[in-house]
Motif scaffolding. Structure first.
Motif, PDB file in Angstrom:
ATOM      1  N   LYS A  61     -65.878 -36.522 -37.972  1.00  0.00           N
ATOM      2  CA  LYS A  61     -65.893 -35.360 -37.063  1.00  0.00           C
ATOM      3  C   LYS A  61     -65.909 -35.913 -35.649  1.00  0.00           C
ATOM      4  O   LYS A  61     -66.801 -36.674 -35.293  1.00  0.00           O
ATOM      5  CB  LYS A  61     -67.171 -34.541 -37.257  1.00  0.00           C
ATOM      6  CG  LYS A  61     -67.585 -34.268 -38.664  1.00  0.00           C
ATOM      7  CD  LYS A  61     -69.082 -33.926 -38.770  1.00  0.00           C
ATOM      8  CE  LYS A  61     -69.996 -35.115 -38.607  1.00  0.00           C
ATOM      9  NZ  LYS A  61     -71.442 -34.819 -38.694  1.00  0.00           N
ATOM     10  N   SER A  63     -65.544 -34.908 -31.487  1.00  0.00           N
ATOM     11  CA  SER A  63     -65.566 -33.752 -30.586  1.00  0.00           C
ATOM     12  C   SER A  63     -65.602 -34.203 -29.140  1.00  0.00           C
ATOM     13  O   SER A  63     -65.739 -35.392 -28.834  1.00  0.00           O
ATOM     14  CB  SER A  63     -66.772 -32.860 -30.923  1.00  0.00           C
ATOM     15  OG  SER A  63     -67.973 -33.575 -30.788  1.00  0.00           O
ATOM     16  N   SER A  68     -69.433 -25.915 -28.414  1.00  0.00           N
ATOM     17  CA  SER A  68     -68.541 -26.102 -29.560  1.00  0.00           C
ATOM     18  C   SER A  68     -68.536 -27.560 -30.011  1.00  0.00           C
ATOM     19  O   SER A  68     -68.589 -27.859 -31.204  1.00  0.00           O
ATOM     20  CB  SER A  68     -67.126 -25.666 -29.185  1.00  0.00           C
ATOM     21  OG  SER A  68     -66.873 -25.936 -27.810  1.00  0.00           O
ATOM     22  N   SER A  69     -68.470 -28.454 -29.053  1.00  0.00           N
ATOM     23  CA  SER A  69     -68.386 -29.883 -29.383  1.00  0.00           C
ATOM     24  C   SER A  69     -69.714 -30.430 -29.902  1.00  0.00           C
ATOM     25  O   SER A  69     -69.758 -31.530 -30.453  1.00  0.00           O
ATOM     26  CB  SER A  69     -67.913 -30.674 -28.165  1.00  0.00           C
ATOM     27  OG  SER A  69     -66.584 -30.304 -27.847  1.00  0.00           O
ATOM     28  N   ASN A  83     -69.343 -37.817 -30.866  1.00  0.00           N
ATOM     29  CA  ASN A  83     -69.352 -36.792 -29.825  1.00  0.00           C
ATOM     30  C   ASN A  83     -68.905 -37.514 -28.548  1.00  0.00           C
ATOM     31  O   ASN A  83     -69.645 -38.279 -27.966  1.00  0.00           O
ATOM     32  CB  ASN A  83     -70.789 -36.259 -29.705  1.00  0.00           C
ATOM     33  CG  ASN A  83     -70.939 -35.082 -28.769  1.00  0.00           C
ATOM     34  OD1 ASN A  83     -72.058 -34.742 -28.416  1.00  0.00           O
ATOM     35  ND2 ASN A  83     -69.867 -34.451 -28.370  1.00  0.00           N
ATOM     36  N   MET A  89     -61.435 -35.848 -26.837  1.00  0.00           N
ATOM     37  CA  MET A  89     -61.514 -35.972 -28.294  1.00  0.00           C
ATOM     38  C   MET A  89     -60.211 -36.479 -28.917  1.00  0.00           C
ATOM     39  O   MET A  89     -60.238 -37.347 -29.794  1.00  0.00           O
ATOM     40  CB  MET A  89     -61.944 -34.621 -28.887  1.00  0.00           C
ATOM     41  CG  MET A  89     -61.917 -34.547 -30.381  1.00  0.00           C
ATOM     42  SD  MET A  89     -60.319 -34.074 -31.014  1.00  0.00           S
ATOM     43  CE  MET A  89     -60.308 -32.325 -30.752  1.00  0.00           C
ATOM     44  N   VAL A 108     -63.147 -31.261 -33.171  1.00  0.00           N
ATOM     45  CA  VAL A 108     -63.787 -29.995 -32.805  1.00  0.00           C
ATOM     46  C   VAL A 108     -63.858 -29.914 -31.283  1.00  0.00           C
ATOM     47  O   VAL A 108     -64.328 -30.837 -30.618  1.00  0.00           O
ATOM     48  CB  VAL A 108     -65.197 -29.898 -33.432  1.00  0.00           C
ATOM     49  CG1 VAL A 108     -65.864 -28.598 -33.023  1.00  0.00           C
ATOM     50  CG2 VAL A 108     -65.107 -29.992 -34.944  1.00  0.00           C
ATOM     51  N   SER A 109     -63.376 -28.790 -30.764  1.00  0.00           N
ATOM     52  CA  SER A 109     -63.264 -28.666 -29.314  1.00  0.00           C
ATOM     53  C   SER A 109     -63.519 -27.214 -28.904  1.00  0.00           C
ATOM     54  O   SER A 109     -63.595 -26.325 -29.748  1.00  0.00           O
ATOM     55  CB  SER A 109     -61.845 -29.109 -28.908  1.00  0.00           C
ATOM     56  OG  SER A 109     -61.659 -29.058 -27.530  1.00  0.00           O
TER      57      SER A 109
END
Ligand SMILES: Cc1ncc(C[n+]2csc(CCOP(=O)(O)OP(=O)(O)O)c2C)c(N)n1
Ligand code: SF4
Length: 350
Positions: A61, A63, A68-69, A83, A89, A108-109
């Motif tokens: 994952k 981000s 959201s991140s 992260n 990202m 994830v953004s």
């Protein structure tokens, strides 16, 4: 509010194909505001990974920065995570994917993270067709920095403080289609029934899969006049289709026909089964999708579902013909194959 997540689970929780319960895919307690749409998207990712029986250590994952991140900290606690930096990202995901193509990559953004500071990275990762699931949790504002309008806030929408947004919105789904993304879907955080199969299909799609999820910010952008509030989205949502995802079936090549149903076969024989609701829309025809999105925009509607899919394109590894083995699995012998082989490679460049 309690900051301890109860560890107790029913002893007879159902297990997936690899013997895991959903608990193995969850993460620690979320620190996002209660009711934030982002938490519902995290729950949909957990459900999709559980149902797909993906091994948690085979998932990464990645981000940027924003509420959201932050969400990857709260789901898939047994997976890899990074992260990274605001808007960066995609380049971190590209590096990770280049070194190990055997993982499932979730990017994830947020709309701030992707549609402003990260726009350059967003467009180029699409252009390169990196094999990843790219999720934008789109609330039309910068939640983490207290609700300023983002570039996806609709023109004329009203912020909590009462100001009207004078600028046109960037429509990330249309942009992704224009840039050639081979899988583009749109959904709503409050519609798990639609979102879970979309995520499953995106995970199995070989290439870039973009999912724009409208995800209301209950603290800064859930007011009357906002077009990303729960009430507004529920009143203006329009589904193109309902869909189901059937993993690893023998390849079915049935093409789209008169009926209301479409089957799209993915590379590994999995099937996306679409039940069309919109009549003048074909998910395998870019022009038809662009038209449907424009029509929806004129009617102030948010079109959801799997909007566009193309399974024919080479992903980045295919284009660059990269090494099949993850770099961390290469042995010294693979890396130093000897003088003779090196001479052969060098002469190929002369
Ligand atoms: C280089 C840099 N510029 C600005 C910021 C400040 N900042 C943090 S999060 C954020 C925007 C977040 O918005 P979005 O991506 O939409 O996420 P949300 O919090 O709404 O989920 C900004 C501008 C930062 N962290 N780093
Ligand atoms: S500020 Fe908004 S986006 Fe951030 S956690 Fe709270 S509700 Fe979610």
């Amino acid at each position: 509010m309690s900051y301890l997540k109860p560890q107790f689970r029913h002893p007879k929780l159902p297990k997936n194909k690899i013997g895991y319960t959903i608990k193995e895919y969850e993460g620690p307690l979320s620190t996002l505001c209660a009711g934030c749409g982002h938490d519902s998207i995290s729950a949909a990712i957990v459900q999709a990974c559980f149902e797909m029986s993906v091994e948690p250590h085979k998932v990464a994952k990645i981000s940027g920065i924003g509420c959201s991140s932050k969400t990857p900290s709260y789901f898939l606690g047994n997976s890899h995570g990074f992260n990274s930096v605001h808007g960066r990202m995609p380049s971190v995901a590209t590096g990770a994917s280049m070194s190990n193509k055997d993982m499932v990559y979730f990017g994830v953004s947020g709309d701030g993270d992707s549609a402003s500071i990260g726009m350059g990275q967003f467009v180029h990762v699409i252009r390169r067709n990196l094999n990843m699931v790219y999720i934008v949790m789109n609330n039309g504002c910068y939640g983490l920095t207290k609700g300023q309008d983002s570039a996806t806030a609709d023109q004329g929408s009203k912020s909590k403080a009462g100001s009207i947004n004078p600028f046109q919105a960037i429509d990330l789904a249309s942009l992704a289609i224009e840039l050639g993304a081979p899988f583009v879907a749109q959904s709503f955080s409050g519609d798990k029934q639609q979102l879970v199969p979309i995520i499953k299909a995106a995970m199995h799609h070989k290439g870039f899969a973009f999912i724009n999820v409208i995800s209301p910010c209950v603290t800064f952008n859930n007011n009357a006049g906002s077009t990303k509030s729960y009430d507004y989205v529920r009143q203006h949502i329009e589904a193109t289709s309902t869909l189901d995802f059937v993993p690893e079936m023998p390849a079915i090549t049935t093409k789209y026909d008169q009926g209301k149903s479409t089957k799209v076969a993915l590379h590994d024989g999995s099937i996306i089964q679409l039940n069309k609701l919109a009549t003048d829309w074909n998910p395998e025809d870019r022009l038809s999708v662009v038209n449907a999105l424009q029509q929806a925009r004129l009617k102030n509607e948010i079109l959801t579902g799997l909007l566009y899919v193309n399974t024919e394109w080479n992903d980045l590894h295919g284009t660059l013909n990269t090494c099949k083995t993850p770099l961390n699995k290469l042995t010294e012998k693979d890396l130093c194959p000897g003088e003779e082989i090196l001479e052969g490679i060098n002469s190929g460049f002369r």
